[in-house]
Write an enzyme that holds these catalytic residues in place. Structure first.
Site, PDB file in Angstrom:
ATOM      1  CG  HIS A 187       1.406  -5.220  -9.224  1.00 17.94           C
ATOM      2  ND1 HIS A 187       2.221  -4.344  -9.879  1.00 17.94           N
ATOM      3  CD2 HIS A 187       1.291  -4.741  -7.960  1.00 17.94           C
ATOM      4  CE1 HIS A 187       2.574  -3.379  -9.068  1.00 17.94           C
ATOM      5  NE2 HIS A 187       2.021  -3.581  -7.896  1.00 17.94           N
TER       6      HIS A 187
ATOM      7  NE  ARG B 237      -0.722   1.973  -3.513  1.00 14.86           N
ATOM      8  CZ  ARG B 237       0.055   0.989  -3.932  1.00 14.86           C
ATOM      9  NH1 ARG B 237       1.262   0.834  -3.430  1.00 14.86           N
ATOM     10  NH2 ARG B 237      -0.360   0.143  -4.853  1.00 14.86           N
TER      11      ARG B 237
ATOM     12  CD  GLU C   5       5.914   3.129  -3.628  1.00 14.12           C
ATOM     13  OE1 GLU C   5       5.872   1.894  -3.742  1.00 14.12           O
ATOM     14  OE2 GLU C   5       4.958   3.869  -3.898  1.00 14.12           O
TER      15      GLU C   5
ATOM     16  CG  ASP D  94       7.579   0.213  -6.618  1.00 14.48           C
ATOM     17  OD1 ASP D  94       7.902  -0.345  -7.683  1.00 14.48           O
ATOM     18  OD2 ASP D  94       6.403   0.461  -6.320  1.00 14.48           O
TER      19      ASP D  94
ATOM     20  CB  CYS E  47       2.720  -2.027   3.095  1.00 14.46           C
ATOM     21  SG  CYS E  47       3.115  -0.684   1.981  1.00 14.46           S
TER      22      CYS E  47
HETATM   23  C1  PEP Z   1       5.711  -1.541  -2.767  1.00 11.59           C
HETATM   24  O1  PEP Z   1       6.217  -0.981  -3.732  1.00 11.59           O
HETATM   25  O2  PEP Z   1       6.360  -2.144  -1.898  1.00 11.59           O
HETATM   26  C2  PEP Z   1       4.247  -1.552  -2.590  1.00 11.59           C
HETATM   27  C3  PEP Z   1       3.690  -2.036  -1.506  1.00 11.59           C
HETATM   28  O3  PEP Z   1       3.505  -1.073  -3.620  1.00 11.59           O
HETATM   29  P1  PEP Z   1       3.150  -1.897  -4.956  1.00 11.59           P
HETATM   30  O4  PEP Z   1       3.628  -3.306  -4.767  1.00 11.59           O
HETATM   31  O5  PEP Z   1       1.692  -1.805  -5.139  1.00 11.59           O
HETATM   32  O6  PEP Z   1       3.923  -1.150  -5.987  1.00 11.59           O
HETATM   33 MG    MG Z   2       5.007   0.369  -4.900  1.00 12.41          MG
END
Ligand code: PEP
Ligand code: MG
Length: 593
Positions: free
Chosen positions: A197, A340, A439, A463, A510
């Site tokens: 992140h 989300r 995911e 994920d 995404c």
């Molecule tokens: C993902 O897992 O691809 C996603 C977009 O969610 P995050 O990166 O916030 O876990």
């Molecule tokens: Mg995710």
């Protein structure tokens, strides 16, 4: 090892594009290190005086910061510094440090380091999030005192002494929130990956970043000149004039390419043979909305709401959330805004929920699991989302779905929230669309069973890849195994997209895979309607979609599904990219292999 002024190059992982040349500031996420030095009996007093002077200086510095924070009316934050002052005034600690200097005849910084580390390791044995926070308070204070004993710059991300390149072991999502963004030229971390992140945040903040730079902190000192190449994930410490020149030129070249890509923002992401795709934006903060518009996003494909929660000391209330979501919705009136529901847990912990640390947080109490376990928290957000839906462009999305029963429960709570609003005559969009993130491998495999319950799918490859390939998305040690184009991933994507088509369900992707041009050919070949990414990544993806032919992309995707390894699938994509737009290769995560 740190004294060398020779040029050192370290290659890690590219996390956020751009080149920065500047002064390093090494931030200790661990307790600042202090070398042991034997001193003579005559030097004991001098070391004790140094310690006392450093403690006084630290106290003054903390009080100045505290006043500053108070003046910005961040009262809760200011209290943190009360705890820091208490540590400095802890006589038991200070006396034990003085005793160590006298008895063992060692330098003051080493003695302070040793004693505080002992405190920290004792505290760390207690599994309680409040108490472990105290350990980080001690680390913070100890790093300040040690820096002051050595007359070094203070290492903190919140108050930087000017424009700096941040060098550190790791950056957490909460670090990125609190950091002095105007002064961060770039950052480089020893741990992390492209999908951690912190890397996602760096892209959103348009700060060049490189991660997974092994042992980097052994070679860099605060004050060193350093180059961070966020395109390739390379850092250069103490660059020679030749390297400096080369990177200045590269910066100009890439900068020019990016400028050209930005100038193409209003062009349609359409293949040569006329098939149109949508490029949407992933956002984390309200401030990201401007970039999403600037790069002509077709909408918001993912609004990660957890930063509203991580950012505050209390849970955000319903009205605050309504205002926040409405602001985004208003900006994109004619376009969709997928919000989300909060994805807390994993690496995004929330202290106020009093969650116990878990051995495997990414496999634990996270996202929809946590929301279903805290119905009042979830329902507050659902009501807020409904209330923000009056412009009729908000869509709700649930993260980390693994089973039909989770979707059913989440939908029941959404229905209950709708009923509450109806009873109070509060308006909302009665036809609001609801989707889920795919995911987890289980969701990808039973996509056909999930489809009847929802209006759309959004594939979260960040994920999906970590769970399918059993590779921690944040771990630099196994980053080489994190392969978006692994045939297993491509097969899951194929299953999802075919199911979506059969059920006439709109589909978006995404995860970070959408933002990397090396994978675009696969996603176009699969016919995914929308690719959602950080706005700065849109230019390169738009450019190559415009140079592709759909049938060629479909052909490459078909061939890839028959491959045995990611090396083989990547080769197919690389060859195609080289043919249609070699310039873009430099903007991919792997460069021109
Ligand atoms: C993902 O897992 O691809 C996603 C977009 O969610 P995050 O990166 O916030 O876990
Ligand atoms: Mg995710």
């Amino acid at each position: 090892m740190k004294s060398s002024k020779d040029e050192i190059k370290i290659k890690g992982i590219a996390a956020s594009p751009g080149i920065a040349i500047g002064t390093a500031l090494v931030i200790g996420t661990r307790l600042a290190h202090a070398e042991k030095r034997k001193i003579s009996a005559e030097e004991v007093e001098k070391e004790i005086n140094k310690l006392e002077a450093a403690l006084n200086k630290t106290k003054e510095q903390i009080k100045i910061i505290q006043t500053e924070v108070h003046s910005k009316l961040m009262d809760d934050e200011a209290h943190i510094f009360d705890a820091h002052l208490l540590i400095i005034d802890d006589h038991t600690l200070i006396n034990s440090v003085k005793e160590l200097i006298k008895k063992e005849k060692v330098n003051a910084d080493y003695a302070f380091h040793k004693k505080t580390q002992h405190y920290i390791s004792t505290i760390n044995k207690i599994k309680d999030s409040y108490i472990s926070e105290r350990a980080s308070d001690i680390k913070d204070v100890a790093s300040r005192v040690i820096a002051n004993i050595n007359n070094q710059e203070i290492e903190t991300l919140k108050h930087l002494p000017g424009q700096r390149i941040i060098i550190t072991q790791e950056i957490t999502p909460s670090d990125t929130i609190s950091m002095d963004k105007d002064n961060v030229q770039a950052f480089a971390t020893e741990s992390g990956s492209r999908t951690s992140h912190a890397a996602i945040m760096a892209r959103s903040m348009k700060i060049p970043a490189a991660v997974a730079l092994k042992s980097m902190t052994h070679y860099v000192n605060s004050g060193d000149v350093i180059i961070v190449d966020g395109y390739t994930g390379t850092i250069v410490i103490n660059p020679t004039p030749g390297s400096l020149n080369a990177y200045i030129q590269k910066e100009a070249y890439e900068g020019n390419l990016i400028k050209n890509l930005i100038s193409e923002s209003s062009l349609r992401p359409e293949t040569i043979d006329g098939f149109r795709f949508q490029l949407a934006a992933n956002i984390e903060f309200l401030s990201d909305v401007e970039d999403a518009k600037k790069y002509c996003a077709a909408g918001i494909g993912l609004y990660r709401t957890e930063y509203l929660y991580i950012n505050s000391k209390t849970l955000p209330n319903e009205n605050e959330q309504v205002e926040n979501y409405k602001t985004v919705a208003k900006h994109f009136k004619e376009k969709h805004v997928i919000i989300r529901t909060v994805d807390l847990g994993g690496d995004k912990l929330k202290d106020i929920l009093n969650l116990q640390p878990e051995d495997n947080p990414f496999l634990g109490y996270r996202a929809i699991r946590l929301c279903l376990g805290f119905p009042p928290l979830f329902q507050t957000q659902l009501r807020a989302l409904l209330r923000a839906s009056i412009y009729k462009n908000v869509k709700i999305m649930f993260p980390m779905i693994c089973s039909v029963s989770e979707v059913v429960k989440a939908l029941e709570l959404l229905e209950a929230a709708k009923e509450e609003l109806k009873e109070k005559d509060i308006p909302f969009d009665k036809n609001i669309e609801v989707g889920i993130m795919l995911e987890t491998p289980s969701a990808a495999i039973i996509a056909d069973k999930l489809a009847p319950y929802v209006d759309f799918f959004s594939i979260g490859t960040n994920d999906l890849i970590q769970y399918t390939l059993a590779v921690d998305r944040n771990s630099e040690k196994v980053a080489y195994l994190y392969q978006p184009a692994h045939p297993a991933i491509l097969r899951l994507l194929k299953n999802i997209t075919e199911t979506a088509k059969k059920h006439n369900i709109w589909i978006s992707l995404c995860g970070e895979m959408a933002s990397d041009p090396i994978y675009t050919v696969f996603l176009v070949g699969l016919g995914i309607h929308e690719l959602s990414m950080s706005p700065i990544s849109m230019g390169a993806v738009r450019r190559i979609i415009r140079k592709m032919k759909l049938y060629e992309a479909e052909d490459i995707m078909e061939k890839s599904l028959k491959c045995s390894t990611a090396d083989e699938t990547i080769k197919l994509s690389l060859n195609y990219l080289r043919k249609i737009d070699p310039d873009i290769l430099n903007l991919t995560s792997i460069g021109d292999l």
